[in-house]
Write a protein that holds these residues in place. Structure first.
Motif, short mmCIF file in Angstrom:
data_model
loop_
_atom_site.label_atom_id
_atom_site.label_comp_id
_atom_site.label_asym_id
_atom_site.label_seq_id
_atom_site.Cartn_x
_atom_site.Cartn_y
_atom_site.Cartn_z
N ASP A 53 78.81 58.06 85.07
CA ASP A 53 77.62 56.74 84.03
C ASP A 53 79.47 54.89 84.13
N VAL A 54 80.53 56.62 83.81
CA VAL A 54 81.95 55.85 83.47
C VAL A 54 82.89 56.17 84.22
N VAL A 55 83.72 55.53 84.68
CA VAL A 55 84.62 56.21 85.71
C VAL A 55 86.30 55.43 85.01
N VAL A 56 87.06 56.77 84.76
CA VAL A 56 88.17 56.71 84.93
C VAL A 56 89.48 56.84 85.84
N ALA A 57 90.31 55.94 86.69
CA ALA A 57 91.42 56.20 87.09
C ALA A 57 92.45 56.03 86.69
N SER A 58 93.32 57.46 86.52
CA SER A 58 94.82 57.13 85.72
C SER A 58 95.30 57.08 87.12
N ILE A 59 96.96 56.00 86.50
CA ILE A 59 97.81 56.01 87.45
C ILE A 59 99.42 55.79 86.67
N PHE A 60 99.35 57.57 87.34
CA PHE A 60 100.90 58.32 86.63
C PHE A 60 101.93 59.04 87.08
N VAL A 61 102.85 58.76 87.81
CA VAL A 61 103.88 59.06 88.58
C VAL A 61 104.92 60.43 88.22
N ASN A 62 104.33 61.65 87.80
CA ASN A 62 104.63 62.52 86.80
C ASN A 62 106.17 62.82 87.38
N PRO A 63 106.96 62.74 86.37
CA PRO A 63 108.20 63.16 86.84
C PRO A 63 108.52 64.69 87.57
N LEU A 64 107.66 65.00 86.08
CA LEU A 64 107.52 67.03 86.26
C LEU A 64 107.57 67.78 87.39
N PRO A 127 110.13 73.89 94.90
CA PRO A 127 110.22 74.71 93.14
C PRO A 127 109.95 74.03 92.05
N GLY A 128 109.03 74.64 91.34
CA GLY A 128 108.33 74.23 90.04
C GLY A 128 107.32 72.93 90.36
N HIS A 129 107.38 72.37 91.78
CA HIS A 129 105.99 71.46 92.04
C HIS A 129 104.74 71.75 91.13
N ASP A 131 103.66 73.69 89.01
CA ASP A 131 104.12 74.04 87.48
C ASP A 131 103.86 72.32 86.72
N GLY A 132 104.57 71.82 87.50
CA GLY A 132 105.20 70.40 86.73
C GLY A 132 103.51 69.00 86.88
N ALA A 133 103.21 70.11 87.81
CA ALA A 133 101.65 68.79 88.23
C ALA A 133 100.38 69.51 87.94
N LEU A 134 100.97 70.73 88.02
CA LEU A 134 99.02 71.37 87.23
C LEU A 134 99.47 71.47 85.21
N THR A 135 100.90 71.39 84.89
CA THR A 135 100.64 70.26 83.90
C THR A 135 100.11 69.32 83.73
N VAL A 136 100.48 68.51 83.95
CA VAL A 136 99.72 66.97 83.96
C VAL A 136 98.65 66.99 84.37
N VAL A 137 97.72 67.43 85.52
CA VAL A 137 96.58 67.77 85.54
C VAL A 137 96.01 67.94 84.18
#
Ligand code: AMP
Length: 295
Positions: A53-64, A127-129, A131-137
């Protein structure tokens, strides 16, 4: 309805709750992106709009999740066009927070550790990619929780980033996130190239050379469908014959564990489930692609 742009977590919560009430809605979908949107992202948005019913799209370039600052700096940012694309798909809210909103105290001290699933493939060269991606997700999934605190909550991820998808599914299962992860198949250009925000950095010649990735995947897929041995070596040789392409990995894995399938699965007529993964550098661009096998 025109799309609404929000930049803070507080606005997102208020506006999504308002929309759910207004629409008498019971379901909310989240589409996490880094912007520079293309038809692949549009497909995620379309699927989410059809199911919620409601949709949100996030736009964020995650430095992590970026190893090198140059890669982060040159990541394309096209907010106006992104909003137009999302609006055309019927997305209600675009959440485009500043880095300071997401990481107010600088980089977080406590993070998600992706574990052994992140040691291989993309994780090995970045390396670390993960961890950073899951943290922001994890953070985005929390931001996107339906404002009314109830109802069905779904989040949409492309199969293009197969290892990321597996990791997100594992995180949500292992840590009991109250969200259903919905995988969306890869969107390709008519010549087979998987759409990616990074394709814009390919010259015409490099783009042509990059087609060998999807050709090699298709070759393996056709063999699997015909219950023939996968013969990865000959498909790998096809990729390696293209001088502009520097192959990183090409293998067939178990889709859940991401472990390579045993030799006997490749050398006898193929039956079962698998995921063929490929990554290569083409000119300045690192490309990834994959195809699921189910025969
Ligand atoms: P990105 O903006 O690259 O972080 O991607 C955001 C989401 O879009 C991720 O879930 C990606 O897997 C998905 N995505 C990117 N390209 C494609 C594509 N060609 N087909 C399907 N999904 C995609």
């Amino acid at each position: 309805m025109p799309i609404q742009l929000v930049t803070t977590a507080a606005q997102l919560r208020t506006e999504s709750a308002r929309l759910l009430t207004e629409k008498r809605g019971t379901s909310q979908g989240l589409v996490p992106t880094m912007g520079a949107l293309h038809e692949g992202h549009a497909q995620l948005a379309r699927t989410a709009v059809a199911e919620n019913d409601v949709v949100v799209a996030s736009i964020f370039v995650n430095p992590l999740q970026f190893g090198e600052a140059v890669d982060l700096d040159r990541y394309p940012r096209t907010l106006e066009a992104d909003l137009a694309l999302l609006e055309a798909e019927g997305v209600d809210l675009a959440f485009a927070p500043a880095v300071e909103e997401v990481y107010p105290g600088g980089e977080p001290l406590v993070r998600i550790t992706a574990g052994v699933l992140a040691d291989k493939w993309e994780g090995a060269s970045r390396p670390g990619h993960f961890d950073g991606a899951l943290t922001v997700v994890a953070k985005l999934l929390h931001y996107g929780l339906p404002g009314l605190g109830q109802g069905t909550y779904r989040a949409y991820f492309g199969q293009k980033d197969a290892q990321q998808l597996t990791l997100v599914q594992r995180m949500v299962a292992d840590l009991n996130f109250p969200v259903e992860i919905v995988p969306v198949p890869i969107v390709r250009s008519p010549d087979g190239l998987a759409l990616s925000s990074r394709n814009r950095f390919l010259s015409a010649e490099e783009r042509e050379a990059a087609l060998v990735l999807s050709r090699a995947l298709r070759l393996v897929e056709e063999r699997a469908n015909a219950h023939e041995p996968l013969d990865l070596d000959s498909a790998r040789a096809l990729v390696e014959s293209q001088p502009l392409v520097e192959l990183d990995y090409f293998d067939v894995v178990d889709p859940r564990t991401l472990e390579p399938l045993a030799e006997n699965c490749r050398e006898t007529p193929f039956r079962g489930e698998g995921l063929v993964l490929i990554a290569a550098k083409v000119g300045p661009v690192r490309l990834i692609d994959n195809v699921p096998l189910d025969s």
